[in-house]
Write a protein that holds these residues in place. Structure first.
Motif, PDB file in Angstrom:
ATOM      1  N   PHE A  43     -32.252  58.191 -31.175  1.00  0.00           N
ATOM      2  CA  PHE A  43     -33.109  58.490 -30.016  1.00  0.00           C
ATOM      3  C   PHE A  43     -32.719  57.494 -28.931  1.00  0.00           C
ATOM      4  CE2 PHE A  43     -37.829  58.913 -28.566  1.00  0.00           C
ATOM      5  CZ  PHE A  43     -37.425  59.652 -27.468  1.00  0.00           C
ATOM      6  N   LEU A  44     -32.035  57.983 -27.892  1.00  0.00           N
ATOM      7  CA  LEU A  44     -31.419  57.104 -26.902  1.00  0.00           C
ATOM      8  C   LEU A  44     -32.008  57.311 -25.513  1.00  0.00           C
ATOM      9  CD1 LEU A  44     -27.687  57.621 -27.930  1.00  0.00           C
ATOM     10  CD2 LEU A  44     -29.269  55.848 -28.725  1.00  0.00           C
ATOM     11  N   VAL A  56     -32.011  61.359 -24.712  1.00  0.00           N
ATOM     12  CA  VAL A  56     -31.558  62.371 -25.653  1.00  0.00           C
ATOM     13  C   VAL A  56     -32.103  62.016 -27.030  1.00  0.00           C
ATOM     14  CG1 VAL A  56     -29.334  61.276 -26.230  1.00  0.00           C
ATOM     15  CG2 VAL A  56     -29.620  63.760 -26.484  1.00  0.00           C
ATOM     16  N   LEU A  57     -32.542  63.034 -27.717  1.00  0.00           N
ATOM     17  CA  LEU A  57     -33.084  62.873 -29.062  1.00  0.00           C
ATOM     18  C   LEU A  57     -32.120  63.547 -30.025  1.00  0.00           C
ATOM     19  CD1 LEU A  57     -35.511  62.069 -30.866  1.00  0.00           C
ATOM     20  CD2 LEU A  57     -36.474  64.310 -30.363  1.00  0.00           C
ATOM     21  N   GLY A  58     -31.561  62.765 -30.925  1.00  0.00           N
ATOM     22  CA  GLY A  58     -30.678  63.306 -31.950  1.00  0.00           C
ATOM     23  C   GLY A  58     -31.316  63.141 -33.311  1.00  0.00           C
ATOM     24  N   THR A  59     -30.869  63.922 -34.259  1.00  0.00           N
ATOM     25  CA  THR A  59     -31.331  63.775 -35.626  1.00  0.00           C
ATOM     26  C   THR A  59     -30.198  64.163 -36.573  1.00  0.00           C
ATOM     27  OG1 THR A  59     -33.185  64.213 -37.127  1.00  0.00           O
ATOM     28  CG2 THR A  59     -32.352  66.095 -35.855  1.00  0.00           C
ATOM     29  N   TYR A  60     -30.237  63.615 -37.775  1.00  0.00           N
ATOM     30  CA  TYR A  60     -29.204  63.882 -38.766  1.00  0.00           C
ATOM     31  C   TYR A  60     -29.879  64.078 -40.108  1.00  0.00           C
ATOM     32  CZ  TYR A  60     -25.036  63.104 -41.677  1.00  0.00           C
ATOM     33  OH  TYR A  60     -24.019  63.230 -42.589  1.00  0.00           O
ATOM     34  N   ASP A  61     -29.609  65.233 -40.737  1.00  0.00           N
ATOM     35  CA  ASP A  61     -30.258  65.544 -42.003  1.00  0.00           C
ATOM     36  C   ASP A  61     -29.388  65.227 -43.217  1.00  0.00           C
ATOM     37  OD1 ASP A  61     -28.383  67.598 -42.140  1.00  0.00           O
ATOM     38  OD2 ASP A  61     -29.826  69.199 -41.755  1.00  0.00           O
ATOM     39  N   GLY A  62     -28.251  64.553 -42.977  1.00  0.00           N
ATOM     40  CA  GLY A  62     -27.334  64.241 -44.064  1.00  0.00           C
ATOM     41  C   GLY A  62     -26.214  65.260 -44.177  1.00  0.00           C
ATOM     42  N   ARG A  63     -26.359  66.363 -43.487  1.00  0.00           N
ATOM     43  CA  ARG A  63     -25.338  67.410 -43.491  1.00  0.00           C
ATOM     44  C   ARG A  63     -24.897  67.767 -42.083  1.00  0.00           C
ATOM     45  NH1 ARG A  63     -25.536  73.108 -43.535  1.00  0.00           N
ATOM     46  NH2 ARG A  63     -23.665  73.976 -44.458  1.00  0.00           N
ATOM     47  N   ARG A  64     -25.861  67.911 -41.170  1.00  0.00           N
ATOM     48  CA  ARG A  64     -25.575  68.273 -39.788  1.00  0.00           C
ATOM     49  C   ARG A  64     -26.361  67.390 -38.838  1.00  0.00           C
ATOM     50  NH1 ARG A  64     -21.767  70.468 -41.683  1.00  0.00           N
ATOM     51  NH2 ARG A  64     -21.434  72.692 -41.860  1.00  0.00           N
ATOM     52  N   LEU A  68     -31.107  67.249 -29.467  1.00  0.00           N
ATOM     53  CA  LEU A  68     -32.351  67.843 -28.980  1.00  0.00           C
ATOM     54  C   LEU A  68     -32.806  67.120 -27.717  1.00  0.00           C
ATOM     55  CD1 LEU A  68     -34.083  67.590 -32.462  1.00  0.00           C
ATOM     56  CD2 LEU A  68     -32.979  69.632 -31.537  1.00  0.00           C
ATOM     57  N   ARG A  69     -33.421  67.820 -26.816  1.00  0.00           N
ATOM     58  CA  ARG A  69     -34.147  67.236 -25.692  1.00  0.00           C
ATOM     59  C   ARG A  69     -33.336  66.322 -24.782  1.00  0.00           C
ATOM     60  NH1 ARG A  69     -39.243  68.232 -25.539  1.00  0.00           N
ATOM     61  NH2 ARG A  69     -40.113  69.352 -27.258  1.00  0.00           N
ATOM     62  N   LEU A  70     -32.161  66.748 -24.411  1.00  0.00           N
ATOM     63  CA  LEU A  70     -31.395  66.006 -23.407  1.00  0.00           C
ATOM     64  C   LEU A  70     -32.057  66.238 -22.054  1.00  0.00           C
ATOM     65  CD1 LEU A  70     -28.896  64.408 -22.430  1.00  0.00           C
ATOM     66  CD2 LEU A  70     -27.714  66.626 -22.262  1.00  0.00           C
ATOM     67  N   ALA A  71     -32.352  65.160 -21.355  1.00  0.00           N
ATOM     68  CA  ALA A  71     -32.957  65.273 -20.020  1.00  0.00           C
ATOM     69  C   ALA A  71     -32.484  64.110 -19.159  1.00  0.00           C
ATOM     70  CB  ALA A  71     -34.481  65.270 -20.115  1.00  0.00           C
ATOM     71  N   VAL A  72     -32.241  64.404 -17.893  1.00  0.00           N
ATOM     72  CA  VAL A  72     -31.848  63.396 -16.913  1.00  0.00           C
ATOM     73  C   VAL A  72     -32.764  63.543 -15.707  1.00  0.00           C
ATOM     74  CG1 VAL A  72     -29.993  62.616 -15.370  1.00  0.00           C
ATOM     75  CG2 VAL A  72     -29.458  63.327 -17.710  1.00  0.00           C
ATOM     76  N   ASP A  73     -33.147  62.420 -15.138  1.00  0.00           N
ATOM     77  CA  ASP A  73     -33.954  62.418 -13.920  1.00  0.00           C
ATOM     78  C   ASP A  73     -33.309  63.370 -12.915  1.00  0.00           C
ATOM     79  OD1 ASP A  73     -34.912  61.824 -11.320  1.00  0.00           O
ATOM     80  OD2 ASP A  73     -35.242  59.730 -11.812  1.00  0.00           O
ATOM     81  N   PRO A  74     -34.059  64.368 -12.413  1.00  0.00           N
ATOM     82  CA  PRO A  74     -33.467  65.337 -11.488  1.00  0.00           C
ATOM     83  C   PRO A  74     -32.816  64.718 -10.254  1.00  0.00           C
ATOM     84  CG  PRO A  74     -35.603  66.118 -12.238  1.00  0.00           C
ATOM     85  CD  PRO A  74     -35.442  64.703 -12.749  1.00  0.00           C
ATOM     86  N   LEU A  89     -24.329  59.042 -28.462  1.00  0.00           N
ATOM     87  CA  LEU A  89     -24.933  59.734 -29.606  1.00  0.00           C
ATOM     88  C   LEU A  89     -23.847  60.211 -30.569  1.00  0.00           C
ATOM     89  CD1 LEU A  89     -27.538  60.711 -30.919  1.00  0.00           C
ATOM     90  CD2 LEU A  89     -27.348  62.798 -29.543  1.00  0.00           C
ATOM     91  N   GLU A  90     -22.764  60.755 -30.042  1.00  0.00           N
ATOM     92  CA  GLU A  90     -21.665  61.206 -30.898  1.00  0.00           C
ATOM     93  C   GLU A  90     -21.064  60.032 -31.681  1.00  0.00           C
ATOM     94  OE1 GLU A  90     -20.091  65.109 -28.455  1.00  0.00           O
ATOM     95  OE2 GLU A  90     -19.098  63.178 -28.094  1.00  0.00           O
ATOM     96  N   GLN A  91     -20.935  58.874 -31.069  1.00  0.00           N
ATOM     97  CA  GLN A  91     -20.431  57.703 -31.788  1.00  0.00           C
ATOM     98  C   GLN A  91     -21.358  57.343 -32.944  1.00  0.00           C
ATOM     99  OE1 GLN A  91     -19.641  54.389 -29.168  1.00  0.00           O
ATOM    100  NE2 GLN A  91     -18.374  55.634 -27.818  1.00  0.00           N
ATOM    101  N   ARG A  92     -22.649  57.443 -32.693  1.00  0.00           N
ATOM    102  CA  ARG A  92     -23.619  57.115 -33.750  1.00  0.00           C
ATOM    103  C   ARG A  92     -23.588  58.154 -34.867  1.00  0.00           C
ATOM    104  NH1 ARG A  92     -28.422  53.673 -31.273  1.00  0.00           N
ATOM    105  NH2 ARG A  92     -27.213  52.513 -29.732  1.00  0.00           N
ATOM    106  N   PHE A  93     -23.423  59.432 -34.524  1.00  0.00           N
ATOM    107  CA  PHE A  93     -23.259  60.460 -35.557  1.00  0.00           C
ATOM    108  C   PHE A  93     -22.014  60.161 -36.396  1.00  0.00           C
ATOM    109  CE2 PHE A  93     -25.650  63.741 -32.852  1.00  0.00           C
ATOM    110  CZ  PHE A  93     -26.759  63.767 -33.686  1.00  0.00           C
ATOM    111  N   THR A  94     -20.923  59.824 -35.745  1.00  0.00           N
ATOM    112  CA  THR A  94     -19.680  59.517 -36.455  1.00  0.00           C
ATOM    113  C   THR A  94     -19.875  58.347 -37.412  1.00  0.00           C
ATOM    114  OG1 THR A  94     -18.334  60.372 -34.639  1.00  0.00           O
ATOM    115  CG2 THR A  94     -17.264  58.832 -36.157  1.00  0.00           C
TER     116      THR A  94
END
Length: 137
Positions: A43-44, A56-64, A68-74, A89-94
């Motif tokens: 959760f970044l 951005v909110l990410g989650t990992y279930d051990g498989r995928r 979720l919920r990417l948002a930037v100040d308009p 987030l991708e670095q953390r998933f890796t």
């Protein structure tokens, strides 16, 4: 300068306001508490001048992994904030050994679909099914 870091509870009100300004539903503190028990490092927030400007909110279930919920100040869009958040987030998933990351895009949101495709995410012809669950008693 934009910095990306893990969400902290003092960020909650700013994140909630950001979600609202971006037209997203706001997750309750209770829902986030439950999520943060699993993988808080996914959760970044992006900040500039000590203000939250992206989330951005990410989650990992051990498989995928899921994004979720990417948002930037308009007022700060098109400055690379979303790309920085997703890169971190991708670095953390890796680092977790995550072999694949999924996300959902509304079919009519052409801009979002172009953004995700530019980052290497490809559309799949899956059908989303969802079932709301009753709250525990």
């Amino acid at each position: 300068m934009i910095g990306v870091r893990q969400f902290r509870w003092p960020d909650y009100d700013a994140v909630a306001e950001l979600w609202k300004s971006a037209g997203r539903d706001v997750l309750s503190r209770h829902e986030l508490e439950t999520k943060l028990l699993r993988d808080p490092q996914l959760f970044l927030v992006a900040e500039a001048d000590e203000a939250v400007v992206g989330v951005v909110l990410g989650t990992y279930d051990g498989r995928r992994g899921w994004i979720l919920r990417l948002a930037v100040d308009p007022t700060r869009r098109r400055h690379g904030i979303a790309t920085r958040l997703i890169g971190e987030l991708e670095q953390r998933f890796t680092a977790l050994g995550c072999p694949r990351v999924n996300l959902l895009v509304l079919p009519e949101d052409d801009g979002a679909l172009r953004f995700w495709q530019a980052l290497g995410y490809l559309p799949f012809p899956d059908v989303l099914c969802s079932k709301p669950m009753a709250a525990p008693r």
